[in-house]
Motif scaffolding. Structure first.
Motif, PDB file in Angstrom:
ATOM      1  N   GLY A 181     -10.918  -6.123   7.890  1.00 41.78           N
ATOM      2  CA  GLY A 181     -10.016  -7.332   7.327  1.00 41.78           C
ATOM      3  C   GLY A 181     -10.729  -8.718   6.975  1.00 41.78           C
ATOM      4  N   LEU A 182     -11.931  -8.835   7.766  1.00 39.41           N
ATOM      5  CA  LEU A 182     -12.464  -9.874   7.682  1.00 39.41           C
ATOM      6  C   LEU A 182     -13.231 -10.071   6.301  1.00 39.41           C
ATOM      7  N   VAL A 183     -13.602  -8.729   5.780  1.00 37.65           N
ATOM      8  CA  VAL A 183     -14.384  -8.467   4.397  1.00 37.65           C
ATOM      9  C   VAL A 183     -13.218  -8.577   3.481  1.00 37.65           C
ATOM     10  N   ALA A 184     -11.765  -8.107   3.436  1.00 35.90           N
ATOM     11  CA  ALA A 184     -10.889  -8.213   2.368  1.00 35.90           C
ATOM     12  C   ALA A 184     -10.459  -9.588   2.351  1.00 35.90           C
ATOM     13  N   GLY A 185     -10.245 -10.343   3.486  1.00 38.77           N
ATOM     14  CA  GLY A 185      -9.871 -11.842   3.384  1.00 38.77           C
ATOM     15  C   GLY A 185     -10.743 -12.745   2.692  1.00 38.77           C
ATOM     16  N   SER A 186     -11.988 -12.358   2.837  1.00 42.56           N
ATOM     17  CA  SER A 186     -13.026 -13.124   2.154  1.00 42.56           C
ATOM     18  C   SER A 186     -13.216 -12.598   0.820  1.00 42.56           C
ATOM     19  N   MET A 187     -13.062 -11.584   0.408  1.00 43.84           N
ATOM     20  CA  MET A 187     -13.305 -11.064  -0.888  1.00 43.84           C
ATOM     21  C   MET A 187     -12.163 -11.457  -2.123  1.00 43.84           C
ATOM     22  N   THR A 188     -10.710 -11.318  -1.364  1.00 46.40           N
ATOM     23  CA  THR A 188      -9.651 -11.572  -2.568  1.00 46.40           C
ATOM     24  C   THR A 188      -9.658 -12.779  -3.097  1.00 46.40           C
TER      25      THR A 188
ATOM     26  N   ILE B 115      -3.339 -11.290  -2.517  1.00 48.48           N
ATOM     27  CA  ILE B 115      -2.487 -10.234  -2.350  1.00 48.48           C
ATOM     28  C   ILE B 115      -3.503  -9.041  -2.083  1.00 48.48           C
ATOM     29  N   ILE B 116      -3.252  -8.470  -0.945  1.00 52.36           N
ATOM     30  CA  ILE B 116      -4.039  -7.266  -0.559  1.00 52.36           C
ATOM     31  C   ILE B 116      -3.061  -6.037  -0.256  1.00 52.36           C
ATOM     32  N   GLY B 117      -3.495  -4.870  -0.717  1.00 49.51           N
ATOM     33  CA  GLY B 117      -2.419  -3.854  -0.988  1.00 49.51           C
ATOM     34  C   GLY B 117      -3.028  -2.872   0.252  1.00 49.51           C
ATOM     35  N   TYR B 118      -1.853  -2.289   0.952  1.00 57.54           N
ATOM     36  CA  TYR B 118      -2.053  -1.210   1.734  1.00 57.54           C
ATOM     37  C   TYR B 118      -1.169   0.178   1.571  1.00 57.54           C
ATOM     38  N   VAL B 119      -1.845   1.485   1.535  1.00 58.34           N
ATOM     39  CA  VAL B 119      -1.000   2.595   1.145  1.00 58.34           C
ATOM     40  C   VAL B 119      -1.011   3.167   2.411  1.00 58.34           C
ATOM     41  N   ALA B 120      -0.024   3.245   3.231  1.00 63.93           N
ATOM     42  CA  ALA B 120       0.301   3.874   4.591  1.00 63.93           C
ATOM     43  C   ALA B 120       0.994   5.123   4.410  1.00 63.93           C
ATOM     44  N   ALA B 121       0.621   5.950   5.635  1.00 68.62           N
ATOM     45  CA  ALA B 121       1.394   7.300   5.749  1.00 68.62           C
ATOM     46  C   ALA B 121       2.510   7.182   6.501  1.00 68.62           C
ATOM     47  N   PHE B 122       2.792   7.314   7.742  1.00 65.46           N
ATOM     48  CA  PHE B 122       4.083   7.050   8.488  1.00 65.46           C
ATOM     49  C   PHE B 122       4.300   5.902   9.145  1.00 65.46           C
ATOM     50  N   PRO B 123       5.365   5.358   9.448  1.00 67.18           N
ATOM     51  CA  PRO B 123       5.633   4.188  10.211  1.00 67.18           C
ATOM     52  C   PRO B 123       5.529   4.209  11.798  1.00 67.18           C
ATOM     53  N   ILE B 124       4.226   4.868  12.326  1.00 64.47           N
ATOM     54  CA  ILE B 124       4.287   5.226  13.708  1.00 64.47           C
ATOM     55  C   ILE B 124       3.389   3.948  13.986  1.00 64.47           C
TER      56      ILE B 124
ATOM     57  N   VAL C  14      -7.422  -6.264  -3.766  1.00 63.40           N
ATOM     58  CA  VAL C  14      -8.202  -5.460  -2.707  1.00 63.40           C
ATOM     59  C   VAL C  14      -7.201  -4.394  -2.239  1.00 63.40           C
ATOM     60  N   LEU C  15      -7.561  -3.333  -2.196  1.00 67.59           N
ATOM     61  CA  LEU C  15      -6.741  -2.168  -1.589  1.00 67.59           C
ATOM     62  C   LEU C  15      -7.297  -1.476  -0.465  1.00 67.59           C
ATOM     63  N   THR C  16      -6.512  -1.134   0.258  1.00 71.86           N
ATOM     64  CA  THR C  16      -6.846  -0.068   1.640  1.00 71.86           C
ATOM     65  C   THR C  16      -5.903   0.933   1.875  1.00 71.86           C
ATOM     66  N   MET C  17      -6.054   1.758   2.712  1.00 78.62           N
ATOM     67  CA  MET C  17      -5.126   2.901   3.107  1.00 78.62           C
ATOM     68  C   MET C  17      -5.122   3.355   4.418  1.00 78.62           C
ATOM     69  N   HIS C  18      -4.239   3.975   4.930  1.00 78.89           N
ATOM     70  CA  HIS C  18      -4.231   4.959   5.996  1.00 78.89           C
ATOM     71  C   HIS C  18      -3.752   6.192   5.516  1.00 78.89           C
ATOM     72  N   ALA C  19      -4.443   6.968   4.972  1.00 78.96           N
ATOM     73  CA  ALA C  19      -4.263   8.327   4.118  1.00 78.96           C
ATOM     74  C   ALA C  19      -5.438   9.291   4.201  1.00 78.96           C
TER      75      ALA C  19
ATOM     76  N   ALA D 208      -9.062   0.524 -11.786  1.00 80.81           N
ATOM     77  CA  ALA D 208      -8.434  -0.947 -12.283  1.00 80.81           C
ATOM     78  C   ALA D 208      -9.288  -2.012 -11.929  1.00 80.81           C
ATOM     79  N   GLY D 209     -10.599  -1.888 -11.802  1.00 81.18           N
ATOM     80  CA  GLY D 209     -11.790  -2.833 -11.746  1.00 81.18           C
ATOM     81  C   GLY D 209     -11.307  -3.898 -10.504  1.00 81.18           C
ATOM     82  N   ILE D 210     -10.698  -3.383  -9.369  1.00 82.03           N
ATOM     83  CA  ILE D 210     -10.910  -3.987  -8.257  1.00 82.03           C
ATOM     84  C   ILE D 210     -11.440  -3.743  -7.022  1.00 82.03           C
ATOM     85  N   TYR D 211     -11.136  -4.438  -5.944  1.00 83.80           N
ATOM     86  CA  TYR D 211     -11.982  -3.774  -4.733  1.00 83.80           C
ATOM     87  C   TYR D 211     -11.008  -3.078  -3.923  1.00 83.80           C
ATOM     88  N   ALA D 212     -11.768  -1.939  -3.158  1.00 84.92           N
ATOM     89  CA  ALA D 212     -11.044  -1.130  -2.058  1.00 84.92           C
ATOM     90  C   ALA D 212     -11.965  -1.296  -0.844  1.00 84.92           C
TER      91      ALA D 212
END
Length: 359
Positions: free
Chosen positions: A141-148, A152-161, A212-217, A229-233
């Motif tokens: 998260g330190l990296v994402a916050g510094s690079m955006t 707006i940072i996107g998060y692809v998530a699996a289940f809301p557990i 910047v995108l990340t995921m829990h998948a 898309a030419g953005i970061y992940a």
């Protein structure tokens, strides 16, 4: 006793001793149950690296099998049951939804060692284990916050557990530690592995100006969407750099191998005990941060390394107060730190995450 009868008795005894010796020399059978395909990276891939580590460590003392893409629920019970019925010494069930099926089978096979990843229910012959994913999530998260640039940072998530919510919140806490203007937007796929849904979610977030995108998948679809898309992940569980050579900044990486080597060693020497829970993180090298992309400035790398050292030393905790939820309510007071129990039950978003958590 006649010589003939004595010879018969001795012969039978020799056969029994020979059979016992052969049985003792047989390799211990170890089974793994995977929720998704092994693939080239991701959650299951990392567990499979752990499987390979025990094969390398123990060689012909063990015989290891795995079944991949096992759905949570009745199918998981079938696979775990088949292992237990087939004389396996231990079964590693590696997904949250395998918890109840594993416990059900364990009751019928009290001499089999069962290990369940990411669950919370244990028994005399069932252990649980998981990683403190939130520690490395915070660092990325330190990296994402510094690079955006769009904040707006996107998060692809699996289940809301709680496990997934905890990761979202830790990642956001890292972002907000360096950039209090940034926000995290989450789209749920309700699947651990569905490349189509993951790609669709990633593309939607890109359309909402996430840079910047990340995921829990468990697939590389989010990384590939960012690359196109030419953005970061930022990846999760594995180093996904090969799927996004221009986009992949780093990953939160899980290292299961030391745990598997330890537990299988105990099974072989007879010291394995059930009803134990393991929750290790950076200090045990169970979670790591992947190498950085060349675009990540040295100052950001240094900040991550310092934060890592501080977490290991106990000087920094991703969930140390004050913490407000995303509706402004104080959840953790200043000077306080969330307990393990509270983190294990996460059912709310921290400040910085947009929207409401699905019920």
């Amino acid at each position: 006793m006649s010589k003939k009868l004595l010879a018969g008795v001795l012969g039978a005894a020799a056969l029994m001793m020979g059979a016992a010796s052969a049985q003792a020399d047989e390799p211990a059978k170890i089974g793994f149950v995977y929720v998704s395909p092994i693939g080239d990276a991701g959650y299951t891939y990392q567990h499979d690296l752990g499987r390979k580590a025990i094969e390398e460590k123990f060689g012909d003392k063990i015989k290891v099998s795995f079944v991949e893409s096992v759905a949570e629920g009745p199918d998981a019970e079938r696979v775990v049951m088949n292992y237990a019925k087939s004389g396996y010494k231990a079964v590693f069930a590696t997904s949250f939804g395998y918890m109840n099926p594993t416990l059900k089978v364990a009751k019928r096979f009290p001499k089999v060692a069962f290990e369940h990843a990411t669950g919370y229910k244990r028994a005399a012959n069932v252990n649980t284990y998981q990683a403190r994913f939130y520690e490395s999530r915070y660092l990325t998260g330190l990296v994402a916050g510094s690079m955006t640039k769009s904040n707006i940072i996107g998060y692809v998530a699996a289940f809301p557990i709680p496990e997934v919510v905890r990761g979202i919140n830790a990642f956001t806490r890292g972002i907000r530690a360096v950039n209090d203007k940034a926000q995290v937007r989450v789209i749920w796929t309700n699947s651990w592995f569905d490349p189509g849904k993951e790609r669709e979610a990633a593309d939607t977030l890109i359309g909402q100006k996430a840079d910047v995108l990340t995921m829990h998948a468990d697939s590389p679809a989010t990384i590939q969407a960012a690359e196109d898309a030419g953005i970061y992940a930022i990846g999760y569980n594995s180093d996904f750099a090969k799927f996004g050579p221009n986009s992949h900044l780093t990953s939160s990486v899980t290292n299961w191998a030391p745990y598997y080597v330890k537990r299988v060693g105990e099974i072989l020497d007879g010291s394995w005990k059930g009803n134990q829970d393991t929750w290790d993180g950076l200090s045990a090298d169970m979670v790591q941060v992947a190498p950085f992309h060349k675009d990540v400035p040295q100052s950001v790398r240094d900040q991550v390394e310092q934060a890592k050292a501080d977490i290991i030393a106990g000087k920094l905790h991703p969930f140390a107060g004050p913490i407000n939820d995303n509706e402004g309510k104080e959840r953790v007071a200043g000077g306080q730190t969330m307990s393990d129990g509270d983190m294990l039950g996460f059912n709310w978003y921290v400040e910085g995450v947009v929207g409401k958590l699905p019920k």
